[in-house]
Design a protein around this motif. Structure first.
Motif, PDB file in Angstrom:
ATOM      1  N   TRP A 123       0.836  -1.201   0.000  1.00  0.00           N
ATOM      2  CA  TRP A 123       0.000   0.000   0.000  1.00  0.00           C
ATOM      3  C   TRP A 123       0.872   1.254   0.000  1.00  0.00           C
ATOM      4  O   TRP A 123       0.490   2.290  -0.536  1.00  0.00           O
ATOM      5  CB  TRP A 123      -0.886   0.031   1.244  1.00  0.00           C
ATOM      6  N   LYS A 124       2.036   1.163   0.617  1.00  0.00           N
ATOM      7  CA  LYS A 124       2.848   2.349   0.839  1.00  0.00           C
ATOM      8  C   LYS A 124       3.328   2.989  -0.454  1.00  0.00           C
ATOM      9  O   LYS A 124       3.601   4.193  -0.487  1.00  0.00           O
ATOM     10  CB  LYS A 124       4.036   2.000   1.742  1.00  0.00           C
ATOM     11  N   GLN A 125       3.441   2.198  -1.515  1.00  0.00           N
ATOM     12  CA  GLN A 125       3.898   2.781  -2.771  1.00  0.00           C
ATOM     13  C   GLN A 125       2.792   3.552  -3.483  1.00  0.00           C
ATOM     14  O   GLN A 125       3.058   4.316  -4.409  1.00  0.00           O
ATOM     15  CB  GLN A 125       4.456   1.696  -3.698  1.00  0.00           C
ATOM     16  N   PHE A 126       1.555   3.381  -3.044  1.00  0.00           N
ATOM     17  CA  PHE A 126       0.438   4.090  -3.663  1.00  0.00           C
ATOM     18  C   PHE A 126      -0.115   5.214  -2.795  1.00  0.00           C
ATOM     19  O   PHE A 126      -0.738   6.140  -3.304  1.00  0.00           O
ATOM     20  CB  PHE A 126      -0.711   3.111  -3.955  1.00  0.00           C
ATOM     21  N   PHE A 127       0.054   5.127  -1.500  1.00  0.00           N
ATOM     22  CA  PHE A 127      -0.600   6.046  -0.577  1.00  0.00           C
ATOM     23  C   PHE A 127       0.414   6.991   0.047  1.00  0.00           C
ATOM     24  O   PHE A 127       1.254   6.573   0.839  1.00  0.00           O
ATOM     25  CB  PHE A 127      -1.335   5.241   0.510  1.00  0.00           C
ATOM     26  N   HIS A 128       0.345   8.242  -0.335  1.00  0.00           N
ATOM     27  CA  HIS A 128       1.234   9.269   0.197  1.00  0.00           C
ATOM     28  C   HIS A 128       0.389  10.432   0.713  1.00  0.00           C
ATOM     29  O   HIS A 128      -0.801  10.536   0.411  1.00  0.00           O
ATOM     30  CB  HIS A 128       2.203   9.757  -0.874  1.00  0.00           C
ATOM     31  N   GLN A 129       1.013  11.312   1.493  1.00  0.00           N
ATOM     32  CA  GLN A 129       0.272  12.426   2.062  1.00  0.00           C
ATOM     33  C   GLN A 129      -0.302  13.316   0.960  1.00  0.00           C
ATOM     34  O   GLN A 129       0.276  13.468  -0.117  1.00  0.00           O
ATOM     35  CB  GLN A 129       1.152  13.226   3.008  1.00  0.00           C
ATOM     36  N   PHE A 130      -1.477  13.893   1.250  1.00  0.00           N
ATOM     37  CA  PHE A 130      -2.148  14.736   0.265  1.00  0.00           C
ATOM     38  C   PHE A 130      -3.100  15.667   0.995  1.00  0.00           C
ATOM     39  O   PHE A 130      -3.418  15.473   2.175  1.00  0.00           O
ATOM     40  CB  PHE A 130      -2.927  13.877  -0.744  1.00  0.00           C
ATOM     41  N   TYR A 131      -3.552  16.686   0.297  1.00  0.00           N
ATOM     42  CA  TYR A 131      -4.462  17.662   0.877  1.00  0.00           C
ATOM     43  C   TYR A 131      -5.894  17.423   0.422  1.00  0.00           C
ATOM     44  O   TYR A 131      -6.151  17.058  -0.727  1.00  0.00           O
ATOM     45  CB  TYR A 131      -4.070  19.081   0.458  1.00  0.00           C
ATOM     46  N   ILE A 132      -6.831  17.627   1.341  1.00  0.00           N
ATOM     47  CA  ILE A 132      -8.239  17.821   0.997  1.00  0.00           C
ATOM     48  C   ILE A 132      -8.531  19.245   1.434  1.00  0.00           C
ATOM     49  O   ILE A 132      -8.811  19.518   2.609  1.00  0.00           O
ATOM     50  CB  ILE A 132      -9.160  16.820   1.724  1.00  0.00           C
ATOM     51  N   ASP A 133      -8.386  20.176   0.530  1.00  0.00           N
ATOM     52  CA  ASP A 133      -8.484  21.604   0.835  1.00  0.00           C
ATOM     53  C   ASP A 133      -7.447  21.965   1.900  1.00  0.00           C
ATOM     54  O   ASP A 133      -6.262  21.831   1.656  1.00  0.00           O
ATOM     55  CB  ASP A 133      -9.907  21.975   1.244  1.00  0.00           C
ATOM     56  N   ASP A 134      -7.871  22.364   3.114  1.00  0.00           N
ATOM     57  CA  ASP A 134      -6.908  22.774   4.141  1.00  0.00           C
ATOM     58  C   ASP A 134      -6.484  21.636   5.054  1.00  0.00           C
ATOM     59  O   ASP A 134      -5.711  21.839   5.994  1.00  0.00           O
ATOM     60  CB  ASP A 134      -7.495  23.904   4.990  1.00  0.00           C
ATOM     61  N   LEU A 135      -6.982  20.426   4.806  1.00  0.00           N
ATOM     62  CA  LEU A 135      -6.679  19.273   5.655  1.00  0.00           C
ATOM     63  C   LEU A 135      -5.578  18.424   5.017  1.00  0.00           C
ATOM     64  O   LEU A 135      -5.716  17.978   3.872  1.00  0.00           O
ATOM     65  CB  LEU A 135      -7.943  18.425   5.839  1.00  0.00           C
ATOM     66  N   LEU A 136      -4.488  18.210   5.742  1.00  0.00           N
ATOM     67  CA  LEU A 136      -3.394  17.381   5.263  1.00  0.00           C
ATOM     68  C   LEU A 136      -3.568  15.967   5.800  1.00  0.00           C
ATOM     69  O   LEU A 136      -3.633  15.765   7.016  1.00  0.00           O
ATOM     70  CB  LEU A 136      -2.043  17.948   5.706  1.00  0.00           C
ATOM     71  N   VAL A 137      -3.651  14.978   4.906  1.00  0.00           N
ATOM     72  CA  VAL A 137      -3.798  13.568   5.283  1.00  0.00           C
ATOM     73  C   VAL A 137      -2.435  12.907   5.162  1.00  0.00           C
ATOM     74  O   VAL A 137      -1.819  12.921   4.093  1.00  0.00           O
ATOM     75  CB  VAL A 137      -4.829  12.860   4.380  1.00  0.00           C
ATOM     76  N   VAL A 138      -1.978  12.298   6.269  1.00  0.00           N
ATOM     77  CA  VAL A 138      -0.614  11.765   6.324  1.00  0.00           C
ATOM     78  C   VAL A 138      -0.637  10.325   6.838  1.00  0.00           C
ATOM     79  O   VAL A 138      -1.172  10.060   7.918  1.00  0.00           O
ATOM     80  CB  VAL A 138       0.274  12.620   7.253  1.00  0.00           C
ATOM     81  N   PRO A 139      -0.041   9.366   6.089  1.00  0.00           N
ATOM     82  CA  PRO A 139       0.077   7.998   6.607  1.00  0.00           C
ATOM     83  C   PRO A 139       1.193   7.906   7.644  1.00  0.00           C
ATOM     84  O   PRO A 139       2.080   8.771   7.689  1.00  0.00           O
ATOM     85  CB  PRO A 139       0.426   7.183   5.357  1.00  0.00           C
ATOM     86  N   SER A 140       1.162   6.856   8.441  1.00  0.00           N
ATOM     87  CA  SER A 140       2.090   6.738   9.569  1.00  0.00           C
ATOM     88  C   SER A 140       3.539   6.615   9.143  1.00  0.00           C
ATOM     89  O   SER A 140       4.449   6.923   9.921  1.00  0.00           O
ATOM     90  CB  SER A 140       1.703   5.530  10.438  1.00  0.00           C
TER      91      SER A 140
END
Length: 327
Positions: A123-140
């Motif tokens: 999964w790690k090669q596909f899922f990286h941090q990204f923004y949803i407007d002002d919210l930053l989504v970050v994997p562990s």
């Protein structure tokens, strides 16, 4: 553990016939790679956060079969020890038999050795941090950039329960929630999954949330994600059961109680869910739906209106639709 991989280059139209033919000689569980576009139904049924990116369909297909190796490098096939050459000969013979009555393209076979695949970490090669407007989504497994440490940050990983924020339906819900939530909001999250919608709402300051889900995996997923985001367990209550048909769950959820109900589920579930949800909303309460592929928009709109709700807003992202209504 090691495996020998037999990878066949063929055409899309021959996939099923070749898989069936090789099944007859003992090769099972084909991995199919092609560029055939997903249908609307397939996208709706998959309903996963990370959809595969597809190039334009060229009609080519690759079928891969895996045979286990023992410590000596021999292959364990049909409950006996054999070698690559014997299996390769059988595969080629079957391909030529199929070629007699249909086009199979090149029909070539590549043989290679492969190790066990670590599906979870892939999964790690596909899922990286990204923004949803002002919210930053970050994997562990990723660090928050120094320049983003003052931002609102959601820590979440792909897991057994749906919801990382990458899917269009989740992003549609988050944007709608941010329009309507207040510090006094009581939220009901139907089909909670990973808890992402409740957790984001709590991060943006709602008072309390209740979540329901059919899958017991949601309990642990929600607990872990709340801990990762430093959300107190008392702020989100999780219930496992079917709110559509289970009166006990309906009673525990409570009636005329919620300022907002959010349901990011498939359209075919939203239709029977909607008349039930009305009973749980306060007068003036907001019902946010998503998970609706565009050709199902009319069916969900009709269900919402039939339940006595008024459609307030319809939002779109890609092929997906979010309908927001008011009681």
């Amino acid at each position: 553990m090691k495996w020998t991989k037999f990878k066949i280059k063929t055409v899309v139209d021959a996939e099923d016939i070749i898989i069936s033919s090789l099944y007859d000689i003992g090769l099972e569980g084909a991995q199919i790679e092609d560029k055939v576009p997903l249908t609307a139904l397939e996208k709706e049924q998959m309903f996963v956060d990370i959809l595969p990116e597809k190039e334009e369909d060229d009609g080519i297909a690759y079928l891969s079969f895996f045979v286990e190796e023992n410590e000596d490098g021999d292959l364990l096939f049909q409950d006996r020890i054999t070698d690559k050459e014997e299996i390769l000969e059988k595969v080629k013979k079957e391909l030529e038999s199929v070629r007699i009555f249909m086009e199979i393209g090149e029909g070539t076979v590549e043989v290679e050795e492969t190790e066990d695949i670590d599906w979870i970490n892939n999964w790690k090669q596909f899922f990286h941090q990204f923004y949803i407007d002002d919210l930053l989504v970050v994997p562990s497994w990723e660090e928050v950039p120094e320049t983003d440490r003052d931002k609102k940050i959601l820590h979440i990983d792909p897991g057994t329960a749906f919801g990382t924020g990458m899917h269009e339906t989740t992003q549609l819900c988050i944007r709608q929630l941010k329009k309507y939530i207040t510090p006094h909001t009581e939220l009901l999250d139907v089909g909670t999954g990973s808890g992402i919608l409740s957790i984001v709402s709590l991060m943006y300051g709602i008072r309390h949330a209740v979540g329901t889900d059919l899958d017991p995996c949601a309990l642990e997923a929600v607990k872990e994600n709340m801990q990762a985001n430093q959300i107190g367990q008392e702020r989100l209550e999780m219930l496992i059961g079917n709110i559509i048909s289970d009166r006990e769950i309906q009673d525990r959820v409570g009636y005329d109680r919620y300022d907002i109900v959010v349901a990011n589920i498939l359209a075919d579930v939203l239709v029977p869910l909607t008349p039930v949800i009305v009973k749980h909303l306060k007068p003036g309460g907001i019902y946010i739906t998503s998970g609706i592929i565009d050709n199902k928009e009319k069916a969900v709109t009709e269900a919402i209106e039939a339940a006595g709700l008024t459609v307030a807003e319809v939002a779109y992202q890609g092929e997906w639709v979010s309908i927001t209504a008011r009681k």
